[in-house]
Design a protein around this motif. Structure first.
Motif, PDB file in Angstrom:
ATOM      1  N   THR A 161       0.751  -1.113   0.136  1.00 12.60           N
ATOM      2  CA  THR A 161      -0.168   0.023  -0.116  1.00 12.60           C
ATOM      3  C   THR A 161       0.816   1.299  -0.026  1.00 12.60           C
ATOM      4  O   THR A 161       1.672   1.357   0.659  1.00 12.60           O
ATOM      5  CB  THR A 161      -0.806   0.021   1.227  1.00 12.60           C
ATOM      6  N   LEU A 162       0.276   2.120  -0.813  1.00 11.35           N
ATOM      7  CA  LEU A 162       1.207   3.500  -0.683  1.00 11.35           C
ATOM      8  C   LEU A 162       0.652   4.400   0.073  1.00 11.35           C
ATOM      9  O   LEU A 162      -0.501   4.674   0.363  1.00 11.35           O
ATOM     10  CB  LEU A 162       0.881   4.242  -2.015  1.00 11.35           C
ATOM     11  N   ASN A 163       1.520   4.934   0.893  1.00 13.69           N
ATOM     12  CA  ASN A 163       1.206   5.999   2.124  1.00 13.69           C
ATOM     13  C   ASN A 163       1.722   7.179   1.988  1.00 13.69           C
ATOM     14  O   ASN A 163       3.153   7.097   1.599  1.00 13.69           O
ATOM     15  CB  ASN A 163       1.532   5.355   3.639  1.00 13.69           C
ATOM     16  N   TYR A 164       1.305   8.435   2.124  1.00 15.13           N
ATOM     17  CA  TYR A 164       2.082   9.647   2.399  1.00 15.13           C
ATOM     18  C   TYR A 164       2.300   9.750   3.616  1.00 15.13           C
ATOM     19  O   TYR A 164       3.327  10.418   4.192  1.00 15.13           O
ATOM     20  CB  TYR A 164       0.867  10.901   1.872  1.00 15.13           C
ATOM     21  N   ALA A 165       1.583   9.054   4.818  1.00 14.34           N
ATOM     22  CA  ALA A 165       1.894   9.364   6.264  1.00 14.34           C
ATOM     23  C   ALA A 165       2.066   7.814   6.708  1.00 14.34           C
ATOM     24  O   ALA A 165       0.801   7.062   6.426  1.00 14.34           O
ATOM     25  CB  ALA A 165       0.822  10.081   7.033  1.00 14.34           C
ATOM     26  N   PRO A 166       2.924   7.150   7.395  1.00 12.89           N
ATOM     27  CA  PRO A 166       2.970   5.866   7.589  1.00 12.89           C
ATOM     28  C   PRO A 166       1.981   5.289   8.567  1.00 12.89           C
ATOM     29  O   PRO A 166       1.412   6.004   9.642  1.00 12.89           O
ATOM     30  CB  PRO A 166       4.333   5.803   8.023  1.00 12.89           C
ATOM     31  N   VAL A 167       1.020   4.469   8.026  1.00 10.22           N
ATOM     32  CA  VAL A 167      -0.162   3.824   8.821  1.00 10.22           C
ATOM     33  C   VAL A 167      -0.068   2.213   8.587  1.00 10.22           C
ATOM     34  O   VAL A 167       0.277   1.904   7.688  1.00 10.22           O
ATOM     35  CB  VAL A 167      -1.376   4.461   8.179  1.00 10.22           C
ATOM     36  N   THR A 168      -0.356   1.827   9.771  1.00  7.36           N
ATOM     37  CA  THR A 168      -0.532   0.299   9.735  1.00  7.36           C
ATOM     38  C   THR A 168      -2.049   0.091   9.899  1.00  7.36           C
ATOM     39  O   THR A 168      -2.702   0.671  10.860  1.00  7.36           O
ATOM     40  CB  THR A 168       0.068  -0.346  10.831  1.00  7.36           C
ATOM     41  N   PHE A 169      -2.748  -0.686   9.195  1.00 10.24           N
ATOM     42  CA  PHE A 169      -4.080  -1.291   9.293  1.00 10.24           C
ATOM     43  C   PHE A 169      -3.929  -2.474   8.945  1.00 10.24           C
ATOM     44  O   PHE A 169      -4.004  -3.156   7.954  1.00 10.24           O
ATOM     45  CB  PHE A 169      -5.046  -0.316   8.291  1.00 10.24           C
ATOM     46  N   VAL A 170      -4.599  -3.412  10.058  1.00  9.39           N
ATOM     47  CA  VAL A 170      -4.856  -4.819   9.909  1.00  9.39           C
ATOM     48  C   VAL A 170      -6.173  -5.282  10.276  1.00  9.39           C
ATOM     49  O   VAL A 170      -6.687  -4.639  11.463  1.00  9.39           O
ATOM     50  CB  VAL A 170      -3.754  -5.626  10.668  1.00  9.39           C
TER      51      VAL A 170
END
Length: 280
Positions: A161-170
């Motif tokens: 996934t491309l992120n502008y702000a680092p995010v983890t979503f699981v």
């Protein structure tokens, strides 16, 4: 690895918005400093007609389908299609989109929508859609645990996934009696929302059940950290965490910027029809 505690737990209360729409604020808007980089998380149950075409600027949204089917449309990319149970859409509104999400005829959709703040330098980027179907997502499986990685990573499983702000979503599904540790960078701010079942969470062993949300405690800037999860019964939850942006937040309606002037400009551009004509 620093094992984190649960800092806070609360129950989400569903509210009637209209005869065809109920909403529960998992993360209620306005708590910008605590939630950073997140802005709000809403749990919605609605039928066709609850929403109309509407604009956004300065944010990214993650729309996770708990149940039902939804058709989406936007003016900026021409993206469209159907999302089903377990699918997720990662939309970068950036400089501006007009879009809509509508259940298929005769259906009621149950979903979560998470608003993620964009750093100031990325607030006016070109809009982008990433549609993620559950069947295509990378999965970590071990000892009665299934962790579907929509953004970020879990163990050695990493999403593209491309992120502008680092995010983890699981999404995490645990069989009764099974356990897992979700790893997170020590600097991340994170939350858990229980969708089904019940469990015990964190080093301080907090018990939570369906409809309850938790704020994960900090890791004191440790380079590596994790949160323990134990299923008291069959358990399904979403966990999301991200790197705080630590910038001013000025939000009004569907626009989130850094200054009042930028908000005024957003409304001027929207009312002038520029969201439909912005070009590279």
């Amino acid at each position: 690895m620093k094992l984190r505690e649960i800092k806070k737990i609360w129950t989400v209360n569903e509210q009637k918005v209209s005869p065809i729409h109920t909403a529960g604020p998992v993360l209620a808007p306005g708590n910008w400093m605590d939630y950073d980089p997140f802005l709000l998380l809403m749990e919605d149950k609605f039928e066709k007609g609850a929403f109309d075409v509407h604009p956004h600027r300065g944010i990214e949204t993650l729309t996770y389908i708990i149940d039902g089917r939804i058709q989406h449309y936007d003016n900026a990319t021409g993206a469209g299609g159907i999302l089903e149970k377990g699918d997720l859409q990662f939309m970068t509104a950036g400089r501006g989109v007009l879009h809509n999400e509508s259940p298929l005829d005769g259906e009621k959709v149950h979903l979560l929508q998470l608003w993620v703040n964009l750093p100031g330098k990325f607030k006016m980027v070109k809009p982008r859609y990433q549609n993620m179907h559950a069947k295509d997502m990378p999965v970590r499986e071990e000892n009665g645990a299934l962790i579907r990685v929509y953004s970020g990573s879990s163990g050695d499983i990493v999403s593209n996934t491309l992120n502008y702000a680092p995010v983890t979503f699981v999404e995490i599904v645990l069989e009764k009696g099974s356990s897992a540790i979700q790893d997170l960078p020590g600097t991340y701010n994170g939350y858990i929302y229980v969708l089904e079942g019940s469990g015990t969470f964190g080093e301080n062993k907090v018990e939570a059940k369906k409809g309850q949300a938790m704020w994960i405690g900090s890791a004191d800037e440790e380079s590596s950290s994790g949160i323990q999860l134990l299923a008291n019964e069959n358990l399904r939850l979403v966990l999301f965490a991200g790197e705080p942006i630590k910038e001013p937040v000025v939000a009004y309606g569907p626009f989130v910027m850094n200054t009042e002037e930028e908000i005024r400009q957003a409304y001027q551009d929207y009312h002038a029809g520029k969201f439909e004509t912005l070009e590279d």
